[in-house]
Design an enzyme around this catalytic site. Structure first.
Site, PDB file in Angstrom:
ATOM      1  N   ALA A  73     -22.241  -1.856 -20.726  1.00 49.65           N
ATOM      2  CA  ALA A  73     -21.916  -2.671 -21.896  1.00 49.65           C
ATOM      3  C   ALA A  73     -20.704  -3.533 -21.560  1.00 49.65           C
ATOM      4  O   ALA A  73     -19.711  -3.028 -21.024  1.00 49.65           O
ATOM      5  CB  ALA A  73     -21.612  -1.786 -23.097  1.00 49.65           C
ATOM      6  N   GLY A 118     -15.272  -3.219 -20.788  1.00 52.23           N
ATOM      7  CA  GLY A 118     -16.641  -2.832 -20.450  1.00 52.23           C
ATOM      8  C   GLY A 118     -16.743  -1.323 -20.353  1.00 52.23           C
ATOM      9  O   GLY A 118     -15.726  -0.627 -20.297  1.00 52.23           O
ATOM     10  N   LYS A 119     -17.931  -0.801 -20.388  1.00 48.89           N
ATOM     11  CA  LYS A 119     -18.138   0.637 -20.153  1.00 48.89           C
ATOM     12  C   LYS A 119     -19.610   0.844 -19.848  1.00 48.89           C
ATOM     13  O   LYS A 119     -20.455   0.103 -20.336  1.00 48.89           O
ATOM     14  CB  LYS A 119     -17.752   1.438 -21.398  1.00 48.89           C
ATOM     15  CG  LYS A 119     -17.595   2.934 -21.188  1.00 48.89           C
ATOM     16  CD  LYS A 119     -16.343   3.282 -20.393  1.00 48.89           C
ATOM     17  CE  LYS A 119     -15.429   4.193 -21.100  1.00 48.89           C
ATOM     18  NZ  LYS A 119     -14.075   4.259 -20.754  1.00 48.89           N
ATOM     19  N   GLY A 120     -19.900   1.838 -19.047  1.00 45.50           N
ATOM     20  CA  GLY A 120     -21.301   2.094 -18.728  1.00 45.50           C
ATOM     21  C   GLY A 120     -21.495   3.538 -18.371  1.00 45.50           C
ATOM     22  O   GLY A 120     -20.575   4.348 -18.480  1.00 45.50           O
ATOM     23  N   ASP A 159     -14.859   7.717 -14.978  1.00 49.42           N
ATOM     24  CA  ASP A 159     -14.741   8.183 -16.367  1.00 49.42           C
ATOM     25  C   ASP A 159     -15.326   9.603 -16.367  1.00 49.42           C
ATOM     26  O   ASP A 159     -15.409  10.232 -15.301  1.00 49.42           O
ATOM     27  CB  ASP A 159     -15.524   7.227 -17.294  1.00 49.42           C
ATOM     28  CG  ASP A 159     -15.078   7.308 -18.750  1.00 49.42           C
ATOM     29  OD1 ASP A 159     -14.213   6.526 -19.149  1.00 49.42           O
ATOM     30  OD2 ASP A 159     -15.594   8.163 -19.497  1.00 49.42           O
TER      31      ASP A 159
END
Ligand code: GLU
Length: 429
Positions: A73, A118-120, A159
């Site tokens: 994202a 962002g992050k995924g 993460d």
């Protein structure tokens, strides 16, 4: 339960299961009402730029094939490339990635570093993967999202469920396909391939710095306070050990199996961190054990939830005794719980400030990568200390001037910076 408490719980029956996206959107709504940022800008910030979903086929060690789902994202990049972690966890989903990506946008803005959010992640339990499977899955994921990432486009990092080795595989897969070594495509790598010294300890270090500043702000001495830390992984263990070194009494720590409690203080160096011995906290000899739920409600001065999200909810916010809560995890407090804590006069230092040391040292790592230089650990820690103190001062100025909660103040600082950047760049076309 008093009448007032019941009303809170009923006003938000979903609070215990609130998704990060719901929490992030509610926080944005509240914060927006405290700033002059243009409504159009706020509207744009409610939505991610894009969310990419990919299928990742994996050949298992026994030769069979499983297909996993992965996401990236990208929330906002007005201030610089998207930045944020990759999470390997069974509960990863698109909405969660968007909520966490929004928090990254605010986190980078509150720290005034030139990145967006962002992050995924991949929907997988990393405990079900052998090391070889994890490597193959990571390499194929890197290939599937290769067009989305890049050192000036979107820069992943570790993460939950990922680490420096995961980043090394990702960087290698990306570099092999690009035909050149590109260390700046991810941060949180091992130092031997362009990772930064001090990156792994950085989120815990920033939690400790901010906890120290908060204790001082409320006229206490670190030597006189007791602290409970939920989670003894990279964030919790590093924060606990630093605060212990600086004189505080760490009276409780926990991992996924439960916690230890000693009112006289634990020896945090002797309690094994997740890295030293996964899930080893309870093997340390202590007179008393507590559950993770009990740990949150202990009679301590400072509480540091540093494990997972949504642990302080409408169900337990009334029983939290600590006066200062420093959010080590991303999103440990639901928005309803946050309101309850605020009304009870508790001070919540938000994740987007407290654990921002991680992304700050990621920024230092990226600078080192693109400049092909290495900073010493001392330099990293010094620069991190001053970056945290600057951000703390900016947020404190809003708290002092307007009587805002620490979370609202941090949002105001972040939103003002993002709003100014959006105004300056304008809307294209
Ligand atoms: N995953 C970390 C966070 O939530 C670090 C992100 C980064 O370094 O890009 O802040």
């Amino acid at each position: 339960m008093t009448q007032k408490q019941t009303t809170h719980a009923e006003s938000d029956s979903e609070s215990t299961t609130e998704s990060p996206l719901e929490t992030a959107r509610r926080q944005l709504r509240t914060a927006a009402s405290r700033t002059d940022v243009d409504d159009g800008v706020i509207e744009r910030l409610k939505h991610p730029t894009r969310v990419v979903e990919v299928s990742i086929p994996l050949e298992r060690d026994d030769g069979s094939v499983d297909v996993f789902t992965g996401y990236r994202a990208q929330h906002d990049d007005v201030r610089g490339p998207y930045k944020g972690g990759l999470r390997y966890h069974p509960e990863v989903n698109a909405d969660e990635c968007v909520g966490l990506a929004m928090w990254m946008t605010w986190k980078c803005a509150v720290m005034d570093i030139p990145f967006g959010g962002g992050k995924g992640g991949i929907v997988v339990d990393p405990k079900d993967l052998s090391d070889d499977e994890k490597e193959r899955l990571t390499r194929r994921f890197a290939e599937e999202i290769r067009d989305e990432v890049g050192p000036s486009r979107d820069i992943p990092a570790p993460d939950m469920g990922t680490d420096a080795q995961t980043m090394a595989w990702f960087m290698d897969a990306y570099s092999m396909q690009e035909g050149e070594t590109i260390p700046g495509v991810v941060t949180g790598k091992p130092p031997v391939i362009g990772g930064s010294y001090g990156r792994e300890e950085a989120p815990g270090r920033s939690v400790a710095i901010v906890a120290r500043e908060a204790v001082e702000y409320y006229d206490e001495r670190l030597e006189d306070v007791s602290i409970a830390v939920q989670g003894y992984g990279s964030v919790g263990a590093n924060a606990a050990r630093l605060l212990d070194e600086w004189g505080a009494d760490i009276v409780a720590v926990s991992d996924v199996n439960g916690g230890l409690y000693d009112p006289d203080g634990l020896d945090t160096q002797d309690v094994p961190s997740h890295k030293e011995e996964p899930e080893g906290v309870l093997r340390y000899d202590s007179s008393k054990t507590v559950s993770n739920e009990e740990l949150l409600e202990l009679d301590v001065d400072v509480l540091i939830p540093a494990a997972i999200g949504n642990v302080i909810t409408a169900d337990n916010a009334d029983r939290i005794q600590a006066d200062i809560i420093v959010e080590g995890a991303n999103g440990p407090t639901t928005s309803t719980a946050d309101t309850i804590l605020h009304e009870r006069g508790k001070h919540v230092i938000p994740d987007i400030l407290a654990n921002a040391g991680g992304v700050t040292v990621s920024y230092f790592e990226w600078l080192q990568d693109i400049n092909r230089r290495t900073w010493s650990k001392e330099r990293v820690n010094d620069e991190l200390e001053s970056a945290m103190l600057d951000a703390w001062a900016d947020v404190k100025a809003e708290v002092d001037a307007r009587g805002l909660s620490w979370r609202d103040a941090a949002y105001v600082v972040a939103l003002n910076r993002i709003g100014e950047a959006k105004e300056a760049r304008g809307l294209w076309p």
